[in-house]
Design a protein around this motif. Structure first.
Motif, mmCIF file in Angstrom:
data_model
loop_
_atom_site.group_PDB
_atom_site.id
_atom_site.type_symbol
_atom_site.label_atom_id
_atom_site.label_comp_id
_atom_site.label_asym_id
_atom_site.label_seq_id
_atom_site.Cartn_x
_atom_site.Cartn_y
_atom_site.Cartn_z
ATOM 1 N N ARG A 4 66.431 -98.722 49.115
ATOM 2 C CA ARG A 4 67.083 -99.414 48.001
ATOM 3 C C ARG A 4 66.375 -100.734 47.702
ATOM 4 N NH1 ARG A 4 71.483 -99.069 45.062
ATOM 5 N NH2 ARG A 4 72.419 -97.377 46.250
ATOM 6 N N SER A 5 66.028 -101.475 48.754
ATOM 7 C CA SER A 5 65.461 -102.806 48.509
ATOM 8 C C SER A 5 64.047 -102.714 47.930
ATOM 9 C CB SER A 5 65.566 -103.687 49.751
ATOM 10 O OG SER A 5 64.429 -103.561 50.539
ATOM 11 N N VAL A 29 59.216 -98.047 38.213
ATOM 12 C CA VAL A 29 60.601 -97.970 38.682
ATOM 13 C C VAL A 29 61.491 -98.724 37.701
ATOM 14 C CG1 VAL A 29 62.190 -98.444 40.570
ATOM 15 C CG2 VAL A 29 59.781 -97.960 41.075
ATOM 16 N N ARG A 30 62.550 -98.084 37.231
ATOM 17 C CA ARG A 30 63.535 -98.728 36.363
ATOM 18 C C ARG A 30 64.905 -98.661 37.026
ATOM 19 N NH1 ARG A 30 59.866 -100.351 34.386
ATOM 20 N NH2 ARG A 30 58.866 -100.001 32.376
ATOM 21 N N ALA A 31 65.641 -99.793 37.011
ATOM 22 C CA ALA A 31 67.025 -99.762 37.477
ATOM 23 C C ALA A 31 67.842 -98.983 36.460
ATOM 24 C CB ALA A 31 67.555 -101.178 37.623
ATOM 25 N N ASP A 33 47.345 -107.361 41.205
ATOM 26 C CA ASP A 33 46.432 -107.749 40.129
ATOM 27 C C ASP A 33 47.216 -108.544 39.092
ATOM 28 O OD1 ASP A 33 47.751 -105.953 38.489
ATOM 29 O OD2 ASP A 33 46.120 -104.496 38.451
ATOM 30 N N ALA A 34 46.528 -108.961 38.034
ATOM 31 C CA ALA A 34 47.151 -109.853 37.056
ATOM 32 C C ALA A 34 48.382 -109.214 36.423
ATOM 33 C CB ALA A 34 46.118 -110.229 35.988
ATOM 34 N N ALA A 35 48.375 -107.883 36.269
ATOM 35 C CA ALA A 35 49.498 -107.199 35.624
ATOM 36 C C ALA A 35 50.649 -106.929 36.589
ATOM 37 C CB ALA A 35 49.006 -105.885 35.014
ATOM 38 N N GLY A 36 50.485 -107.231 37.860
ATOM 39 C CA GLY A 36 51.526 -106.954 38.848
ATOM 40 C C GLY A 36 50.919 -106.283 40.049
ATOM 41 N N ARG A 89 61.847 -104.981 39.717
ATOM 42 C CA ARG A 89 61.855 -106.389 39.309
ATOM 43 C C ARG A 89 60.433 -106.915 39.103
ATOM 44 N NH1 ARG A 89 62.505 -110.051 43.244
ATOM 45 N NH2 ARG A 89 63.679 -108.539 44.464
ATOM 46 N N GLN A 90 59.516 -106.527 39.974
ATOM 47 C CA GLN A 90 58.142 -107.050 39.916
ATOM 48 C C GLN A 90 57.267 -106.305 38.912
ATOM 49 O OE1 GLN A 90 57.126 -109.726 41.540
ATOM 50 N NE2 GLN A 90 58.905 -110.007 42.843
#
Ligand SMILES: [Zn+2]
Length: 280
Positions: free
Chosen positions: A244-245, A268-270, A204-207, A252-253
């Protein structure tokens, strides 16, 4: 259990054109002996020593997606075949006023009992009108007798499920590959847990929302160290790389994530060498 006792208390979330609800089918329990580590035996021993004697308890989920085209499920729970701690998806659907015949399609993330056995009512289809979208690589693998012979007896259940899927759903089975599979839904290959293990991304527009199936079972431990696994991963090394990927990609997204075994929706936060999941 009386009908409705397990019923959904959340309000639906909206992603694109879909209204989404997590449906809790049950709780899976195992001893710490199912913990594994992709870095090898020493790391596995360390992990188990730190874990102690505590039982591992994880939710088993399916998801309800509703749009103008009707009711779609992502996975189907266990049905009655794993005993009274499972199979509550059926009461949840009933409590929502959804009949078996209302389910237009079920999208499977992979062919394992806690995701697919709910499709069956003995030797009948539990969802008589549904098309079953199933990752082609899982169908090919679990219908291959040579692959069955390579695994111990205790791990062969998924081969029986694949046979039963073919027998009962026949022409209603729709093998899928990566990419757009339905309006607004993209299949994302997440190999390792099974060869065809697949997540579904609702953009969606937010991701959007990524339903990542069994990429993670233990959110805290496997986010911090994606090499932590469970013995149910058919290829533990590939599963760890995939884990991991997909964590990296979701961070990131800015996708919201949930899956077959998370207790709720997450960001999810790195963080450091790994990741952390936060309430979304
Ligand atoms: Zn699972």
């Amino acid at each position: 259990m009386k009908a409705g006792a397990f019923h959904v208390k959340q309000s639906p979330r909206r992603f694109g054109t879909y209204e989404v609800l997590r449906l809790k089918d049950g709780v899976f329990e195992a001893g710490p002996e199912v913990l594994i580590h992709a870095s090898g035996e020493a790391a596995r021993e360390r992990l188990r020593a730190e874990w102690g004697e505590a039982r591992i308890r994880i939710d088993v989920n399916a998801f309800l997606l509703r749009d103008a085209s009707g009711v779609t499920l992502v996975d189907a729970g266990t049905g009655p075949e794993w005993g009274p701690n499972f199979g509550h998806l059926r009461q949840e659907l009933a409590a929502l006023g959804i009949a078996r015949g209302d389910v237009r399609r079920v999208i499977l993330t992979h062919i394992h009992g806690d995701h697919a056995l709910g499709l069956f009512d003995g030797e009948e289809r539990y969802f008589p009108e549904a098309e079953i979208l199933v990752p082609m690589a899982d169908l090919a693998f679990f219908l291959d007798p040579r692959q069955r012979e390579r695994l111990p007896k205790a791990r062969q259940g998924a081969f029986d499920i694949a046979e039963r899927l073919k027998r009962l759903y026949g022409a209603r089975l729709v093998p899928i590959m990566e990419g757009i599979i339905l309006p607004g839904i993209e299949a994302v290959a997440l190999p390792g847990h099974t060869p065809g293990h697949t997540g579904y991304l609702l953009r969606d527009a937010a991701g959007g929302l990524l339903l990542w199936a069994d990429a993670l079972h233990l959110e805290e431990h496997q986010a911090r160290d994606p090499n932590v696994g469970l013995a149910f991963d058919i290829d533990p090394e590939v599963a760890a790389l995939t884990r991991r990927s997909i964590l990296e990609r979701a961070a990131r997204q800015g996708w919201i994530v949930c899956g077959g075994h998370l207790p709720d929706f997450r960001w999810v936060r790195a963080e450091g060498q790994g990741f952390r999941l936060l309430p979304a």
